[in-house]
Design an enzyme around this catalytic site. Structure first.
Site, mmCIF file in Angstrom:
data_model
loop_
_atom_site.group_PDB
_atom_site.id
_atom_site.type_symbol
_atom_site.label_atom_id
_atom_site.label_comp_id
_atom_site.label_asym_id
_atom_site.label_seq_id
_atom_site.Cartn_x
_atom_site.Cartn_y
_atom_site.Cartn_z
ATOM 1 N N LYS A 85 4.537 -8.108 1.481
ATOM 2 C CA LYS A 85 4.146 -7.684 0.130
ATOM 3 C C LYS A 85 4.030 -8.920 -0.761
ATOM 4 O O LYS A 85 4.858 -9.832 -0.677
ATOM 5 C CB LYS A 85 5.187 -6.710 -0.430
ATOM 6 C CG LYS A 85 4.807 -6.085 -1.771
ATOM 7 C CD LYS A 85 5.839 -5.059 -2.233
ATOM 8 C CE LYS A 85 5.410 -4.377 -3.535
ATOM 9 N NZ LYS A 85 6.414 -3.400 -4.016
ATOM 10 N N SER B 161 4.577 1.114 -5.525
ATOM 11 C CA SER B 161 3.751 -0.062 -5.645
ATOM 12 C C SER B 161 3.420 -0.731 -4.316
ATOM 13 O O SER B 161 2.476 -1.522 -4.245
ATOM 14 C CB SER B 161 4.445 -1.080 -6.554
ATOM 15 O OG SER B 161 5.635 -1.571 -5.961
ATOM 16 N N SER C 270 9.157 2.704 -4.795
ATOM 17 C CA SER C 270 7.958 1.981 -4.367
ATOM 18 C C SER C 270 7.872 1.684 -2.876
ATOM 19 O O SER C 270 6.855 1.171 -2.415
ATOM 20 C CB SER C 270 7.830 0.665 -5.131
ATOM 21 O OG SER C 270 7.314 0.893 -6.418
#
Lengths: 494, 95
Positions: A79, A160, A184
């Site tokens: 990420k 997210s 998330s």
């Protein structure tokens, strides 16, 4: 030979160890998938050289007869919230465009030390603020899933960590890192039919991870199944003197401890999670999950978490308040964007830089945070929210007197279409209704795929555990996974 | 309590975010809506409840008072939008 990109972390690790295939072959196959899936917009930066170098190191170590590292030969996605030395990191924002970290986050460093390689940096909601990946400054991630209604609506991969969830679901990587502030990891895992666990706050170091809300942010793995999550988490977690909130505890052997036998375990069903207007499919899946856990030997008890309805509004004070403080560092002086209008002074430069660099959702949250922390409102909002956070944690403590784990849905719906909720911030926030309470209490929680809705889209079930009981959470996740038999996958159209 | 346009302008100024009149007009009802939803927290009786300061009971550790790094000026400045003579540079703040 089977397509190596259909293999998960454990199968790749084992296959590289016993010589069924080389790490180079694995990395090469995933690199090719990444290159062929640009339309999904899951990767912001591709780093095939990193993945191939780690693979060559794994193959060379095997040839030399060395003891294999725990993730030798496993390429993963990272990420973009994690800083990796020498590779650009933006956190999905224009504010950090051009920023190349001169240091390595502890979590990513742990994974490289374990032998993993990096396929690239994954797209995400800007500064991890969002539930759909529509707040990324570099375009939406598109879910590999499509509704079976004949339409081709582009769906949200969740957020997210939406680049992470889309990449795993589309077989661009076997596993990826995520971060979870209010859900998330879990919500995008549910939307894309994969597994993901947020460990106890403090298990994974936050050092080198771009901060959103420091008292909530926690890294965790996302992968296709529970075992792969356990393996990844073992190699991400651990004490780090550089993070003052890092827990000074050994990392348990979660993979070795996996068992889907829940005899003697009591699983609580929180009655307050039966929210108004919950789709019948979500409720039906929840009932199915209860039946599966009973079948695994668990005793089911009803519990009450009376302050549940206040978790979401409390979260939307605490997280923005911390964000407004954390994001004050982006001022155009030391890194990232600088907007210096003609003749502008220092204050004008700050304001212009922040206006140009932050997207609407980030500005919205910084402003909410600034408002609730401002003189005259601090006690009414921030102190009250912090007290309610105490009550929410106390609710969980009381629930643990009658059960060991909790079972809930992960999200109140299946994946929605891109654009469907982006005009209404509040409607978007409500997507996190089931994941936020455990975040506020710092508890470990995981989402596993449970089934499909009427349009063929994945739905997730969430297991919440006591602080530090990741093993209990993973075991209940495994019990669900073994019974759900979830094998559906997104058909490649990209 | 409602969030109006002057309030939004004040918050934006405190947050060091430049906004236009149009933006302030668009943001005000959004923030107002969100803050009204948040108002429900006022219903909860929190008398005698201590605000949470640490989510997991964990004592802050003390570090030895020693220098553990330094001498990395070039790395520190590597991402600076503007650096001169080994310093970050900003627009002139005094005449």
């Amino acid at each position: 030979m089977t397509d190596l990109t259909n293999l998960g972390v454990a199968a790749i690790r084992d296959g590289v160890r016993d010589g069924s295939f080389s790490a180079r072959e694995v990395a090469g196959a995933f690199v090719a998938n990444v290159a062929a899936a640009k339309v999904l917009n899951a990767f912001l930066v591709e780093t095939p050289d990193h993945a191939l170098a780690a693979a060559d190191a794994a193959d060379a170590a095997r040839a030399a007869g060395e003891t294999p590292k725990p993730l030798a030969g496993v390429p993963i996605g990272m990420k973009d919230l994690f800083c990796t030395k020498g590779v650009p990191a933006t956190a999905g924002s224009l504010m950090l465009e051009g920023f190349t970290p001169p240091y390595e986050s502890t979590v990513s460093g742990n994974l490289w030390n374990a032998g993993a390689g990096m396929l690239g940096k994954l797209n995400m909601d800007q500064f991890a603020m969002g539930s759909s990946n529509e707040t990324s400054a570099f375009g939406n991630v598109i879910s590999p899933w499509r509704r079976s209604d004949g339409g081709n609506a582009a769906l949200a991969p969740g957020g997210s960590s939406g680049g992470s969830s889309a990449a795993i679901a589309a077989r661009l990587c076997p596993a990826a890192t995520g971060t979870d502030t209010g859900g998330s990891i879990r919500q995008p895992a549910a939307f894309t039919g994969i597994a993901g666990i947020k460990p106890t706050y403090g298990r994974c170091s936050r050092w080198g991870t771009i901060a959103f809300a420091s008292s909530l942010d926690q890294a965790g793995p996302m992968a296709r199944d529970v075992r792969d999550c356990a393996i990844m988490l073992e190699n991400m977690a651990g004490f780090d003197a550089k993070d003052a909130t890092s827990l000074q505890l050994d990392v348990p052997q979660w993979e070795a401890g996996l068992s889907g036998d829940l005899k003697g375990k009591r699983v609580g069903i929180p009655k307050e999670y039966r929210v108004d207007n919950m789709p019948a499919e979500i409720d039906a899946l929840w009932q199915q999950g209860i039946a599966w856990l009973k079948d695994a030997g668990a005793e089911i008890v009803e519990v009450s978490l009376p302050h549940t309805k206040y978790a979401l509004p409390a979260y939307y004070i605490i997280a923005p308040a911390e964000a407004s403080s954390n994001l004050a560092r982006y001022d155009g002086v030391r890194y990232g964007l600088r907007d210096l209008p003609e003749g502008a002074g220092l204050q004008d430069m700050y304001a212009a830089t922040r206006a140009a660099g932050f997207g609407p959702e980030v500005k919205r949250r910084i402003m909410i945070g600034t408002y609730v922390l401002s003189a005259g409102y601090y006690d009414a909002y921030f102190t009250q929210a912090s007290k309610i956070r105490t009550l929410i944690a106390r609710d969980f403590d009381q629930a643990w007197e009658s059960c060991d784990l909790l079972l809930t849905p992960t999200a109140p719906s299946a994946a929605f279409a891109l654009g469907e909720k982006s005009a209404d911030p509040l409607a978007m926030y409500l997507n996190d209704v089931f994941t936020v309470p455990s975040s506020l209490a710092g508890l470990p929680a995981m989402s596993v795929p449970g089934g499909l809705d009427a349009h063929g889209l994945p739905l997730g079930l969430q297991i919440i555990g006591k602080a530090l009981d990741e093993q209990g959470v993973l075991n209940a996740g495994l019990a669900l996974e073994q019974r759900a038999g979830f094998t559906a996958r997104a058909e490649a159209w990209w | 309590m409602s969030v109006d346009i002057p309030t939004v302008k004040k918050i934006a100024s405190l947050a060091r975010i430049a906004i236009t009149e149009d933006e302030a007009a668009r943001i005000a009802p959004e923030l107002d809506n969100i803050m009204h939803w948040i108002e429900q927290l006022g219903e909860v009786d929190t008398t005698g409840v201590a605000p949470m300061t640490a989510v997991i009971p964990n004592h802050l550790r003390l570090r030895d008072d020693v220098v553990t790094d330094g001498g990395v000026r070039d790395a520190v400045l590597a991402n600076a939008p503007q650096a001169e003579h080994g310093f970050f540079t900003v627009p002139k703040v005094i005449e």
